[in-house]
Scaffold this motif. Structure first.
Motif, PDB file in Angstrom:
ATOM      1  N   TYR A  82       0.799  -1.296  -0.064  1.00  0.00           N
ATOM      2  CA  TYR A  82      -0.015  -0.098   0.071  1.00  0.00           C
ATOM      3  C   TYR A  82       1.045   1.385  -0.163  1.00  0.00           C
ATOM      4  CZ  TYR A  82      -3.197   3.485   1.628  1.00  0.00           C
ATOM      5  OH  TYR A  82      -4.075   4.457   1.801  1.00  0.00           O
ATOM      6  N   PHE A  83       1.843   1.291   1.052  1.00  0.00           N
ATOM      7  CA  PHE A  83       2.676   2.435   1.016  1.00  0.00           C
ATOM      8  C   PHE A  83       3.652   2.642  -0.246  1.00  0.00           C
ATOM      9  CE2 PHE A  83       1.442   2.355   5.604  1.00  0.00           C
ATOM     10  CZ  PHE A  83       0.690   3.456   5.738  1.00  0.00           C
ATOM     11  N   GLY A  84       3.896   1.540  -0.878  1.00  0.00           N
ATOM     12  CA  GLY A  84       4.773   1.601  -1.686  1.00  0.00           C
ATOM     13  C   GLY A  84       3.932   2.301  -2.951  1.00  0.00           C
ATOM     14  N   SER A  85       2.876   2.014  -3.120  1.00  0.00           N
ATOM     15  CA  SER A  85       2.163   2.332  -4.459  1.00  0.00           C
ATOM     16  C   SER A  85       1.710   3.737  -4.053  1.00  0.00           C
ATOM     17  CB  SER A  85       0.741   1.437  -4.365  1.00  0.00           C
ATOM     18  OG  SER A  85      -0.145   1.578  -3.247  1.00  0.00           O
ATOM     19  N   LEU A  86       1.441   4.419  -2.891  1.00  0.00           N
ATOM     20  CA  LEU A  86       1.207   5.773  -2.678  1.00  0.00           C
ATOM     21  C   LEU A  86       1.747   6.824  -3.764  1.00  0.00           C
ATOM     22  CD1 LEU A  86       0.808   6.228   0.999  1.00  0.00           C
ATOM     23  CD2 LEU A  86      -1.182   6.045  -0.665  1.00  0.00           C
ATOM     24  N   THR A  87       3.008   6.477  -3.872  1.00  0.00           N
ATOM     25  CA  THR A  87       3.778   7.362  -4.917  1.00  0.00           C
ATOM     26  C   THR A  87       3.624   7.105  -6.611  1.00  0.00           C
ATOM     27  OG1 THR A  87       5.660   5.972  -4.935  1.00  0.00           O
ATOM     28  CG2 THR A  87       5.591   8.025  -3.331  1.00  0.00           C
ATOM     29  N   GLN A  88       3.032   6.117  -6.939  1.00  0.00           N
ATOM     30  CA  GLN A  88       2.787   5.600  -8.157  1.00  0.00           C
ATOM     31  C   GLN A  88       1.356   5.365  -8.780  1.00  0.00           C
ATOM     32  OE1 GLN A  88       4.700   2.050  -8.227  1.00  0.00           O
ATOM     33  NE2 GLN A  88       6.766   2.694  -7.433  1.00  0.00           N
ATOM     34  N   LEU A  89       0.641   5.748  -7.772  1.00  0.00           N
ATOM     35  CA  LEU A  89      -1.069   5.805  -8.253  1.00  0.00           C
ATOM     36  C   LEU A  89      -1.601   6.712  -7.970  1.00  0.00           C
ATOM     37  CD1 LEU A  89      -1.931   1.893  -6.560  1.00  0.00           C
ATOM     38  CD2 LEU A  89      -1.643   2.548  -9.272  1.00  0.00           C
ATOM     39  N   PRO A  90      -2.796   7.040  -8.597  1.00  0.00           N
ATOM     40  CA  PRO A  90      -3.506   8.405  -8.344  1.00  0.00           C
ATOM     41  C   PRO A  90      -4.201   8.251  -6.923  1.00  0.00           C
ATOM     42  CG  PRO A  90      -4.146   7.267 -10.348  1.00  0.00           C
ATOM     43  CD  PRO A  90      -3.243   6.420  -9.877  1.00  0.00           C
ATOM     44  N   ALA A  91      -4.332   9.338  -6.299  1.00  0.00           N
ATOM     45  CA  ALA A  91      -4.873   9.590  -4.926  1.00  0.00           C
ATOM     46  C   ALA A  91      -6.308   8.962  -4.878  1.00  0.00           C
ATOM     47  CB  ALA A  91      -4.816  10.854  -4.425  1.00  0.00           C
ATOM     48  N   GLN A  92      -6.887   8.914  -5.794  1.00  0.00           N
ATOM     49  CA  GLN A  92      -8.228   8.307  -5.800  1.00  0.00           C
ATOM     50  C   GLN A  92      -8.065   6.828  -5.518  1.00  0.00           C
ATOM     51  OE1 GLN A  92      -7.263  10.316  -8.167  1.00  0.00           O
ATOM     52  NE2 GLN A  92      -8.712  12.075  -8.363  1.00  0.00           N
ATOM     53  N   THR A  93      -7.155   6.237  -6.420  1.00  0.00           N
ATOM     54  CA  THR A  93      -7.022   4.784  -6.361  1.00  0.00           C
ATOM     55  C   THR A  93      -6.561   4.162  -4.959  1.00  0.00           C
ATOM     56  OG1 THR A  93      -6.293   4.599  -8.880  1.00  0.00           O
ATOM     57  CG2 THR A  93      -5.887   2.769  -7.533  1.00  0.00           C
ATOM     58  N   THR A  94      -5.596   4.861  -4.366  1.00  0.00           N
ATOM     59  CA  THR A  94      -5.017   4.449  -3.231  1.00  0.00           C
ATOM     60  C   THR A  94      -6.153   4.756  -2.192  1.00  0.00           C
ATOM     61  OG1 THR A  94      -4.007   6.914  -2.814  1.00  0.00           O
ATOM     62  CG2 THR A  94      -2.535   4.849  -3.337  1.00  0.00           C
ATOM     63  N   ALA A  95      -6.958   5.815  -2.248  1.00  0.00           N
ATOM     64  CA  ALA A  95      -8.090   5.948  -1.408  1.00  0.00           C
ATOM     65  C   ALA A  95      -9.050   5.008  -1.262  1.00  0.00           C
ATOM     66  CB  ALA A  95      -8.565   7.275  -1.523  1.00  0.00           C
ATOM     67  N   ILE A  96      -9.248   4.451  -2.384  1.00  0.00           N
ATOM     68  CA  ILE A  96     -10.333   3.018  -2.446  1.00  0.00           C
ATOM     69  C   ILE A  96      -9.532   1.944  -2.135  1.00  0.00           C
ATOM     70  CG2 ILE A  96     -11.148   1.490  -4.414  1.00  0.00           C
ATOM     71  CD1 ILE A  96     -11.907   4.256  -5.989  1.00  0.00           C
ATOM     72  N   LEU A  97      -8.276   1.850  -2.278  1.00  0.00           N
ATOM     73  CA  LEU A  97      -7.670   0.675  -1.756  1.00  0.00           C
ATOM     74  C   LEU A  97      -7.660   0.625  -0.241  1.00  0.00           C
ATOM     75  CD1 LEU A  97      -4.440   0.370  -3.956  1.00  0.00           C
ATOM     76  CD2 LEU A  97      -6.541  -1.024  -4.004  1.00  0.00           C
ATOM     77  N   SER A  98      -7.561   1.875   0.340  1.00  0.00           N
ATOM     78  CA  SER A  98      -7.792   1.645   2.033  1.00  0.00           C
ATOM     79  C   SER A  98      -9.035   1.386   2.373  1.00  0.00           C
ATOM     80  CB  SER A  98      -7.348   3.221   2.412  1.00  0.00           C
ATOM     81  OG  SER A  98      -8.569   4.088   2.170  1.00  0.00           O
TER      82      SER A  98
END
Length: 139
Positions: A82-98
């Motif tokens: 999850y934290f590795g993807s924060l810099t590579q994915l759009p903010a909306q996608t990481t929010a959904i993953l949470s």
């Protein structure tokens, strides 16, 4: 009322972990995860000691194995990804993953640990997934 307070405390400390992740610089995602989990474990141990619920002598070998599985695989690996993807994915996608994390935790407890699922847990899963879907629609 206690459940609501625990949920609010959990949300607060989860937000603290997110803020901590933003302030840690110069570490790769897995090192960052190790710092976050170490910090969380420290405070959990202090909390357990303060309320008198820190008794490792009652844990069996199976209990230790399951605790390590939960800590390393579910929490450690998931946080690392999850934290590795924060810099590579759009903010909306990481929010959904949470949103997915609590649902996965409940599903693991049901399917892997064979714990019974309650109606309240099912309602929680529906609320989390409903929040995820409505958040996606707003985007």
């Amino acid at each position: 009322m206690a459940g609501v307070l625990y949920a609010l405390a959990g949300a607060f400390f989860y937000a603290c972990i997110i803020v901590l992740s933003k302030t840690i610089q110069g570490l790769d995602p897995y090192e960052q995860t190790a710092v976050q989990l170490g910090t969380s474990a420290f405070f959990l141990l202090v909390y357990g000691f303060c309320i008198g619920q820190l008794d490792f002598s009652t844990m069996t070998g199976e209990g230790w194995a399951l605790a390590l599985l939960l800590g390393i695989v579910h929490t450690g690996l998931a946080y690392g990804i999850y934290f590795g993807s924060l810099t590579q994915l759009p903010a909306q996608t990481t929010a959904i993953l949470s949103y997915v994390d609590p649902v996965v935790a409940v599903c693991l407890s049901v399917f892997v640990l064979q714990e019974p699922i309650t109606e309240l847990q099912l309602a929680g899963i529906c609320l989390v997934l409903g929040g995820m879907i409505s958040g996606e629609r707003r985007r």
